[in-house]
Write a protein that holds these residues in place. Structure first.
Motif, PDB file in Angstrom:
ATOM      1  N   ILE A   1       0.744  -1.135  -0.092  1.00 29.27           N
ATOM      2  CA  ILE A   1       0.112  -0.018   0.121  1.00 29.27           C
ATOM      3  C   ILE A   1       1.075   1.316   0.029  1.00 29.27           C
ATOM      4  O   ILE A   1       0.551   2.172  -0.863  1.00 29.27           O
ATOM      5  N   ASP A   2       1.963   1.079   0.645  1.00 31.46           N
ATOM      6  CA  ASP A   2       2.823   2.532   0.814  1.00 31.46           C
ATOM      7  C   ASP A   2       3.524   2.717  -0.513  1.00 31.46           C
ATOM      8  O   ASP A   2       3.666   3.679  -0.807  1.00 31.46           O
ATOM      9  N   THR A   3       3.867   1.631  -1.147  1.00 31.84           N
ATOM     10  CA  THR A   3       4.454   1.644  -2.243  1.00 31.84           C
ATOM     11  C   THR A   3       3.509   2.368  -3.409  1.00 31.84           C
ATOM     12  O   THR A   3       4.001   3.534  -4.183  1.00 31.84           O
ATOM     13  N   GLN A   4       2.322   1.886  -3.405  1.00 28.53           N
ATOM     14  CA  GLN A   4       1.332   2.569  -4.095  1.00 28.53           C
ATOM     15  C   GLN A   4       1.218   4.287  -3.756  1.00 28.53           C
ATOM     16  O   GLN A   4       1.095   5.111  -4.801  1.00 28.53           O
ATOM     17  N   LYS A   5       1.043   4.612  -2.505  1.00 28.61           N
ATOM     18  CA  LYS A   5       1.190   5.829  -1.830  1.00 28.61           C
ATOM     19  C   LYS A   5       2.228   6.645  -2.558  1.00 28.61           C
ATOM     20  O   LYS A   5       2.249   7.970  -3.080  1.00 28.61           O
ATOM     21  N   LEU A   6       3.376   6.040  -2.619  1.00 25.28           N
ATOM     22  CA  LEU A   6       4.798   6.624  -3.142  1.00 25.28           C
ATOM     23  C   LEU A   6       4.558   6.796  -4.666  1.00 25.28           C
ATOM     24  O   LEU A   6       5.094   7.986  -4.998  1.00 25.28           O
ATOM     25  N   GLU A   7       4.207   6.073  -5.385  1.00 28.49           N
ATOM     26  CA  GLU A   7       3.912   6.313  -6.680  1.00 28.49           C
ATOM     27  C   GLU A   7       3.044   7.278  -7.038  1.00 28.49           C
ATOM     28  O   GLU A   7       3.486   8.168  -7.725  1.00 28.49           O
ATOM     29  N   THR A   8       2.037   7.756  -6.154  1.00 27.65           N
ATOM     30  CA  THR A   8       1.137   8.866  -6.126  1.00 27.65           C
ATOM     31  C   THR A   8       2.091  10.023  -5.962  1.00 27.65           C
ATOM     32  O   THR A   8       1.945  11.034  -6.647  1.00 27.65           O
ATOM     33  N   LEU A   9       2.637   9.997  -4.900  1.00 27.49           N
ATOM     34  CA  LEU A   9       3.619  11.206  -4.512  1.00 27.49           C
ATOM     35  C   LEU A   9       4.596  11.644  -5.429  1.00 27.49           C
ATOM     36  O   LEU A   9       4.955  12.617  -5.797  1.00 27.49           O
ATOM     37  N   PHE A  10       5.221  10.529  -5.772  1.00 28.43           N
ATOM     38  CA  PHE A  10       6.121  10.705  -6.972  1.00 28.43           C
ATOM     39  C   PHE A  10       5.585  11.305  -8.399  1.00 28.43           C
ATOM     40  O   PHE A  10       6.336  12.218  -8.869  1.00 28.43           O
ATOM     41  N   PHE A  11       4.565  10.854  -8.809  1.00 26.98           N
ATOM     42  CA  PHE A  11       3.752  11.586  -9.683  1.00 26.98           C
ATOM     43  C   PHE A  11       3.320  12.823  -9.400  1.00 26.98           C
ATOM     44  O   PHE A  11       3.503  13.845 -10.342  1.00 26.98           O
ATOM     45  N   SER A  12       3.087  13.184  -8.277  1.00 24.55           N
ATOM     46  CA  SER A  12       2.635  14.537  -8.002  1.00 24.55           C
ATOM     47  C   SER A  12       3.891  15.512  -7.924  1.00 24.55           C
ATOM     48  O   SER A  12       3.676  16.803  -8.684  1.00 24.55           O
ATOM     49  N   ALA A  13       5.017  15.002  -7.647  1.00 24.72           N
ATOM     50  CA  ALA A  13       6.192  15.771  -7.746  1.00 24.72           C
ATOM     51  C   ALA A  13       6.577  16.064  -8.900  1.00 24.72           C
ATOM     52  O   ALA A  13       6.990  17.058  -9.390  1.00 24.72           O
ATOM     53  N   ASP A  14       6.727  14.977  -9.730  1.00 23.42           N
ATOM     54  CA  ASP A  14       6.915  15.206 -11.253  1.00 23.42           C
ATOM     55  C   ASP A  14       6.153  16.122 -11.869  1.00 23.42           C
ATOM     56  O   ASP A  14       6.540  16.932 -12.757  1.00 23.42           O
ATOM     57  N   LYS A  15       4.801  16.085 -11.432  1.00 29.20           N
ATOM     58  CA  LYS A  15       3.871  17.128 -12.357  1.00 29.20           C
ATOM     59  C   LYS A  15       3.913  18.485 -11.749  1.00 29.20           C
ATOM     60  O   LYS A  15       3.982  19.290 -12.753  1.00 29.20           O
ATOM     61  N   ILE A  16       4.351  18.929 -10.603  1.00 25.49           N
ATOM     62  CA  ILE A  16       4.711  20.034 -10.216  1.00 25.49           C
ATOM     63  C   ILE A  16       5.968  20.386 -10.896  1.00 25.49           C
ATOM     64  O   ILE A  16       6.189  21.784 -11.394  1.00 25.49           O
ATOM     65  N   LEU A  17       7.095  19.751 -11.109  1.00 25.73           N
ATOM     66  CA  LEU A  17       8.140  20.158 -11.861  1.00 25.73           C
ATOM     67  C   LEU A  17       7.914  20.328 -13.349  1.00 25.73           C
ATOM     68  O   LEU A  17       8.326  21.308 -13.788  1.00 25.73           O
ATOM     69  N   LYS A  18       7.392  19.347 -13.815  1.00 23.85           N
ATOM     70  CA  LYS A  18       7.167  19.799 -15.241  1.00 23.85           C
ATOM     71  C   LYS A  18       6.299  20.682 -15.697  1.00 23.85           C
ATOM     72  O   LYS A  18       6.346  21.401 -16.575  1.00 23.85           O
ATOM     73  N   GLU A  19       4.893  20.442 -15.200  1.00 23.66           N
ATOM     74  CA  GLU A  19       4.050  21.603 -15.424  1.00 23.66           C
ATOM     75  C   GLU A  19       3.906  22.872 -15.077  1.00 23.66           C
ATOM     76  O   GLU A  19       3.415  23.746 -15.675  1.00 23.66           O
ATOM     77  N   LYS A  20       4.692  23.044 -13.757  1.00 27.61           N
ATOM     78  CA  LYS A  20       4.654  24.314 -13.190  1.00 27.61           C
ATOM     79  C   LYS A  20       5.879  25.006 -13.013  1.00 27.61           C
ATOM     80  O   LYS A  20       6.415  25.979 -13.973  1.00 27.61           O
ATOM     81  N   MET A  21       7.073  24.273 -12.362  1.00 29.04           N
ATOM     82  CA  MET A  21       8.297  24.957 -12.299  1.00 29.04           C
ATOM     83  C   MET A  21       8.933  25.012 -13.634  1.00 29.04           C
ATOM     84  O   MET A  21       9.882  26.266 -13.728  1.00 29.04           O
ATOM     85  N   ASP A  22       9.160  23.927 -14.251  1.00 30.07           N
ATOM     86  CA  ASP A  22       9.923  24.239 -15.596  1.00 30.07           C
ATOM     87  C   ASP A  22       9.665  25.166 -16.532  1.00 30.07           C
ATOM     88  O   ASP A  22      10.280  25.777 -16.963  1.00 30.07           O
TER      89      ASP A  22
END
Length: 214
Positions: A167-188
């Motif tokens: 379950i934690d791995t699934q949560k981590l996948e969601t968090l990593f997806f969110s982090a990448d989304k912030i980087l690619k769609e906003k900060m970059d």
């Protein structure tokens, strides 16, 4: 944390360090400051989740290992006394059934080790009266049973922790997806506007970003 997560998380931490160290350069840019705070918060959540899961799993694994050793010692000692009794009383089938070594228990899979221990307990209880002169008392049987039960509880708890790890791995996948989304769609996208006005900041940020995307 899986290797694919671990490598990316290390890169995330590098970006967080960069953003925090050079915050004075962009804190007046409210949008960028908000994006940076969002990214840092997600990375902190990843760290917190990973630290808790790792700590729980390691401490339980250590306790389970100690309990298994204790159970193996007691099972092999009881089996030895039972085998001696069976030898002297010519109970040959019983002797063959209860001869169990410490190593057999210690290195058996958890479920197998518990089954062996319970089988030995059942066999010896059937000959409880014969075992008194071999220094196995009613109190000893109680301790024997309690040791098996203690190990069984730890084994099952660790299995639950393992399931939680999924379950934690699934949560981590969601968090990593969110982090990448912030980087690619906003900060970059925002920081690309700073290439001319803040070339050093722009350059160092995207150097860190390249590591994440490797």
């Amino acid at each position: 944390m899986k290797r694919k997560f671990s490598n990316k998380f290390n890169s995330y931490q590098g970006i967080v360090a960069f953003l925090m160290t050079r915050r004075y350069e962009y804190e007046s840019m409210q949008k960028l400051a908000d994006y940076a705070d969002q990214f840092i918060a997600v990375v902190e959540e990843i760290k917190s989740l990973n630290d808790k899961t790792t700590k729980d799993f390691r401490s339980l694994t250590k306790a389970k290992s100690a309990a298994k050793n204790k159970m193996a010692e007691m099972v092999s000692a009881f089996a030895s006394a039972g085998a001696l009794m069976a030898l002297e009383k010519a109970k040959h089938e019983l002797k063959a059934e209860i001869e169990v070594t410490f190593s057999r228990i210690k290195y058996a899979k958890d479920a197998v080790a518990i089954k062996i221990a319970r089988d030995i307990e059942t066999l010896l209880l059937d000959h409880k009266a014969d075992l008194e002169e071999y220094l196995i008392t009613e109190e000893d049987f109680k301790k024997f049973h309690d040791v098996i039960e203690a190990y069984d509880v730890l084994y099952k708890t660790r299995e639950k922790i393992s399931d939680m790890g999924v379950i934690d791995t699934q949560k981590l996948e969601t968090l990593f997806f969110s982090a990448d989304k912030i980087l690619k769609e906003k900060m970059d996208r925002f920081i690309k506007r700073l290439k001319v006005s803040m070339p050093d900041f722009y350059s160092h940020y995207f150097q860190a970003r390249m590591i994440v995307d490797l």
